[in-house]
Design a protein around this motif. Structure first.
Motif, short mmCIF file in Angstrom:
data_model
loop_
_atom_site.label_atom_id
_atom_site.label_comp_id
_atom_site.label_asym_id
_atom_site.label_seq_id
_atom_site.Cartn_x
_atom_site.Cartn_y
_atom_site.Cartn_z
N SER A 94 50.97 57.43 16.93
CA SER A 94 50.38 56.31 17.48
C SER A 94 52.16 55.02 17.75
O SER A 94 51.70 53.84 18.50
CB SER A 94 49.97 54.89 16.89
OG SER A 94 51.21 54.90 15.42
N ASN A 98 50.56 50.11 14.81
CA ASN A 98 48.65 49.99 14.39
C ASN A 98 48.16 49.73 15.53
O ASN A 98 47.59 48.32 15.69
CB ASN A 98 48.99 48.53 13.43
CG ASN A 98 47.59 49.11 12.25
OD1 ASN A 98 46.65 50.35 11.97
ND2 ASN A 98 46.79 47.93 11.77
N HIS A 100 44.25 49.62 17.90
CA HIS A 100 42.55 49.97 18.05
C HIS A 100 42.15 50.16 18.46
O HIS A 100 41.16 49.86 19.30
CB HIS A 100 43.12 47.87 18.09
CG HIS A 100 41.42 48.20 16.86
ND1 HIS A 100 40.05 48.24 17.05
CD2 HIS A 100 41.00 47.12 15.40
CE1 HIS A 100 39.32 47.62 16.64
NE2 HIS A 100 39.89 47.05 15.95
N HIS A 101 43.10 51.09 19.18
CA HIS A 101 42.30 52.81 20.13
C HIS A 101 42.38 53.93 19.86
O HIS A 101 43.99 54.15 19.14
CB HIS A 101 42.20 51.96 21.93
CG HIS A 101 43.74 51.96 21.88
ND1 HIS A 101 44.73 52.43 22.86
CD2 HIS A 101 44.82 50.74 22.34
CE1 HIS A 101 45.51 52.23 22.62
NE2 HIS A 101 46.13 51.19 22.04
N LEU A 107 41.88 55.72 15.44
CA LEU A 107 42.33 54.03 14.93
C LEU A 107 43.68 54.27 14.26
O LEU A 107 43.58 54.76 13.37
CB LEU A 107 41.65 53.25 14.63
CG LEU A 107 39.67 53.01 14.95
CD1 LEU A 107 39.21 52.22 14.10
CD2 LEU A 107 40.17 52.18 16.05
N GLY A 108 44.17 53.04 14.28
CA GLY A 108 45.44 53.50 13.53
C GLY A 108 46.85 53.84 13.83
O GLY A 108 46.77 54.49 14.58
N GLU A 121 35.85 51.19 10.17
CA GLU A 121 37.54 50.70 11.13
C GLU A 121 38.44 49.30 10.06
O GLU A 121 39.91 49.77 10.80
CB GLU A 121 36.67 50.03 11.87
CG GLU A 121 37.78 50.08 12.57
CD GLU A 121 36.91 48.87 14.42
OE1 GLU A 121 36.99 48.21 15.16
OE2 GLU A 121 35.59 49.33 14.11
N ARG A 122 38.08 48.86 9.45
CA ARG A 122 38.29 47.18 8.57
C ARG A 122 39.82 48.69 8.25
O ARG A 122 40.35 47.77 7.94
CB ARG A 122 37.55 47.12 8.61
CG ARG A 122 38.36 46.07 7.68
CD ARG A 122 38.06 45.38 7.21
NE ARG A 122 38.07 43.88 6.36
CZ ARG A 122 37.72 42.86 5.53
NH1 ARG A 122 36.32 42.62 5.14
NH2 ARG A 122 38.72 41.73 4.96
N MET A 125 42.62 50.27 9.92
CA MET A 125 43.33 49.33 10.59
C MET A 125 44.53 48.41 9.74
O MET A 125 44.57 48.10 9.97
CB MET A 125 42.72 48.62 10.95
CG MET A 125 41.94 48.49 12.42
SD MET A 125 43.06 49.96 14.23
CE MET A 125 43.87 48.68 13.59
#
Length: 315
Positions: A94, A98, A100-101, A107-108, A121-122, A125
């Motif tokens: 990444s 952080n 979102h894709h 993610l993350g 997802e939550r 992240m």
């Protein structure tokens, strides 16, 4: 022979178009400079403690995420090598952002996938949760600390490009040495003194909350709103996963510098040295020596059996 009228008009239009592009670029630059006060985005620099001149420059956003990854690791009792592996992985996956894709539902920080059982997802992240899950998987790999970094990272991540982690090992090694506290006074950030550029004032309660979030409740920070400060005792009996009291103190101090822009931290002091926001340059220059003081509430001749990290927020 004069040029045909059509060519003359076309040349004039091209010149006008080029001039318009230049003017637009200048206007955009001026607008950005106005919005940011003429300053570039805050940056951080970590330097090698080995005297080899190695360094790594990164953004304030990356610094916050790197500090969280390191703090979560040491709080779990993971060694510095584990932190290096985690940081190199996040740099590759990444860029220490952080996001979102990613590929499919990745993610993350670590590009973890809900569909692969990494969490919702939550949860993914949340940088603390994501780092905890990474270390939990890493800890299950027999002898991971003796494996090549790419092998250890790949056994956790199962990436389609397993060799890509290797190129981040030098930078991750520098970051891990600093953020675990082994390399003292090796990290500096520009910071953003609160209030000086229209930003809100720093809040000691937010600093305390962030410390507990990353390190856990055992870190025991004490916030003092009246003095805009947070004090963290570092007793001689408290050790980090890597070393003793002094290393633990530098771990906390350099975590605070990494979070300076996000939490509007103005000063950080520990072990006779102090960092101040706005002190750009290398870490050795940014951490200046200051006179030692007795612990809060103690007299001039008090014992120094308990040192403390002091974090002062802007007003």
């Amino acid at each position: 022979m004069p040029e045909p009228p059509t060519l003359v008009r076309r040349g004039r239009l091209l010149r006008i178009g080029a001039a318009a592009v230049v003017l637009l670029a200048v206007a955009t630059y001026v607008a950005v400079q106005y919005a940011t006060g003429g300053r570039a985005k805050p940056r951080c620099v970590v330097a090698s403690a080995n005297g080899d001149g190695a360094s790594y420059e990164f953004t304030a956003e990356q610094a916050v995420n790197a500090a969280t990854i390191s703090a979560v690791g040491t709080s779990r009792g993971m060694p510095e090598r584990a932190v290096t592996i985690a940081l190199a992985t996040a740099l590759q996956e990444s860029g220490l952002r952080n996001i979102h894709h990613g590929d499919r539902d990745s993610l993350g920080l670590f590009q973890q996938r809900p569909s692969e059982g990494w969490g919702s997802e939550r949860q993914i992240m949340d940088p603390v949760y994501a780092a905890e899950r990474f270390y939990a998987h890493l800890a299950k790999i027999p002898g991971y600390s003796r494996l090549p970094l790419t092998v250890a990272a790949q056994r956790v991540q199962r990436s389609g490009y397993p060799q890509a982690y290797a190129k981040h090992e030098p930078d991750a090694t520098l970051l891990a040495a600093s953020l675990t506290g082994r390399a003292a006074a090796s990290l500096t950030c520009d910071g953003r003194p609160a209030g000086g550029d229209g930003t809100r004032a720093g809040d000691p309660a937010r600093v305390k909350s962030a410390l507990v979030r990353d390190f856990g409740k055992d870190v025991a920070p004490a916030a003092d709103r009246a003095r805009r400060s947070v004090r963290i005792p570092v007793p001689a009996t408290v050790e980090s996963a890597q070393g003793g009291e002094r290393q633990r103190g530098w771990e906390l101090a350099q975590w605070a510098v990494s979070n300076a822009s996000a939490l509007h931290i103005e000063r950080v002091s520990y072990a006779g040295r102090e960092w101040t926001a706005g002190n750009a340059g290398d870490a050795a220059d940014a951490w200046r020596k200051v006179s030692a003081k007795s612990p809060s509430g103690a007299g001039p001749g008090a014992s120094r059996s308990v040192e403390e990290v002091r974090i002062v927020t802007g007003q």
